[in-house]
Design a protein around this motif. Sequence first.
Motif, mmCIF file in Angstrom:
data_model
loop_
_atom_site.group_PDB
_atom_site.id
_atom_site.type_symbol
_atom_site.label_atom_id
_atom_site.label_comp_id
_atom_site.label_asym_id
_atom_site.label_seq_id
_atom_site.Cartn_x
_atom_site.Cartn_y
_atom_site.Cartn_z
ATOM 1 N N ALA A 108 20.850 73.584 57.669
ATOM 2 C CA ALA A 108 19.922 74.533 57.069
ATOM 3 C C ALA A 108 19.225 75.304 58.186
ATOM 4 O O ALA A 108 19.092 74.797 59.304
ATOM 5 N N VAL A 109 18.779 76.513 57.884
ATOM 6 C CA VAL A 109 18.110 77.333 58.892
ATOM 7 C C VAL A 109 16.931 76.589 59.512
ATOM 8 O O VAL A 109 16.766 76.583 60.733
ATOM 9 N N ALA A 110 16.121 75.929 58.684
ATOM 10 C CA ALA A 110 14.951 75.209 59.212
ATOM 11 C C ALA A 110 15.378 74.131 60.197
ATOM 12 O O ALA A 110 14.764 73.968 61.268
ATOM 13 N N GLU A 111 16.437 73.380 59.867
ATOM 14 C CA GLU A 111 16.937 72.348 60.776
ATOM 15 C C GLU A 111 17.469 72.968 62.057
ATOM 16 O O GLU A 111 17.160 72.505 63.152
ATOM 17 N N LEU A 112 18.280 74.004 61.910
ATOM 18 C CA LEU A 112 18.890 74.637 63.075
ATOM 19 C C LEU A 112 17.821 75.258 63.965
ATOM 20 O O LEU A 112 17.897 75.177 65.192
ATOM 21 N N PRO B 200 19.905 78.927 76.889
ATOM 22 C CA PRO B 200 20.135 78.095 78.072
ATOM 23 C C PRO B 200 21.576 77.587 78.098
ATOM 24 O O PRO B 200 22.227 77.454 77.057
ATOM 25 N N ASP B 201 22.081 77.325 79.290
ATOM 26 C CA ASP B 201 23.418 76.743 79.417
ATOM 27 C C ASP B 201 23.450 75.392 78.724
ATOM 28 O O ASP B 201 22.479 74.653 78.726
ATOM 29 N N GLY B 202 24.578 75.090 78.125
ATOM 30 C CA GLY B 202 24.749 73.809 77.464
ATOM 31 C C GLY B 202 24.139 73.718 76.084
ATOM 32 O O GLY B 202 24.085 72.635 75.506
ATOM 33 N N ALA B 203 23.694 74.842 75.543
ATOM 34 C CA ALA B 203 23.047 74.817 74.221
ATOM 35 C C ALA B 203 23.993 74.318 73.139
ATOM 36 O O ALA B 203 23.580 73.565 72.259
ATOM 37 N N ALA B 204 25.268 74.699 73.196
ATOM 38 C CA ALA B 204 26.214 74.283 72.152
ATOM 39 C C ALA B 204 26.350 72.769 72.110
ATOM 40 O O ALA B 204 26.286 72.161 71.044
ATOM 41 N N ALA B 205 26.533 72.150 73.263
ATOM 42 C CA ALA B 205 26.693 70.692 73.307
ATOM 43 C C ALA B 205 25.421 69.993 72.840
ATOM 44 O O ALA B 205 25.482 69.025 72.077
ATOM 45 N N ALA B 206 24.266 70.494 73.280
ATOM 46 C CA ALA B 206 22.994 69.890 72.868
ATOM 47 C C ALA B 206 22.803 70.009 71.358
ATOM 48 O O ALA B 206 22.379 69.049 70.692
ATOM 49 N N LEU B 207 23.123 71.166 70.806
ATOM 50 C CA LEU B 207 22.979 71.356 69.363
ATOM 51 C C LEU B 207 23.987 70.520 68.582
ATOM 52 O O LEU B 207 23.663 69.992 67.519
ATOM 53 N N ALA C 129 27.282 68.001 64.070
ATOM 54 C CA ALA C 129 28.310 68.885 63.519
ATOM 55 C C ALA C 129 28.766 69.880 64.591
ATOM 56 O O ALA C 129 28.078 70.077 65.588
ATOM 57 N N PRO C 130 29.925 70.499 64.386
ATOM 58 C CA PRO C 130 30.376 71.536 65.316
ATOM 59 C C PRO C 130 29.379 72.697 65.373
ATOM 60 O O PRO C 130 28.799 73.083 64.356
ATOM 61 N N VAL C 131 29.193 73.232 66.574
ATOM 62 C CA VAL C 131 28.255 74.333 66.810
ATOM 63 C C VAL C 131 28.964 75.421 67.612
ATOM 64 O O VAL C 131 29.716 75.126 68.546
#
Length: 164
Positions: free
Chosen positions: A13-17, A47-54, A60-62
């Motif tokens: 959900a947007v709030a979670e993301l 920031p670098d690494g945002a995809a992995a952190a998220l 879930a996949p980001v």
Amino acid sequence: MGNWGGMAVARAAVAELREFAAEAGCAVDRGEELGGGWSAVHYPDQPDGAAAALARRTGAPVFTVAYLDSDVGFVEAATFSGGRWKALLNRRTAEDYGIPLDRFPVEAALAGALDWAAAAGLLTADPDGIRAALTGSEAFAEDLTHRLLGALGLDFTALGEESA
């Protein structure tokens, strides 16, 4: 003046993301629901690494993209299990900036994108469409992002309307 920010897309959900993005160091400008449980948030800097952190935070996949003045897009995507791929959007323009294209091989990005789509449960991923987005050229990198998300199997109609 072009976009120097970025965005993240995930099944949340947007709030979670928004909350997860803030925890990963991204200040969120706005967000929108994309349908099917997917949302996008936009931020002024990534920031670098945002995809992995998220991906770790959401479970879930980001998919993330950071823009260089709307001319070039740096894609980074990750899955919860640790799968990652990177891509460069608007390669011809990136070359004008002196960005080394060999650091972003198309075939590796295509393979990673297909694995990511499968992990995300996106059964309609289009390999030819993904390749076209990864090798295409547009006035704005955001247009290639929309094409890539569509080819991955995401419904980004709301994203396209918001960004138009």
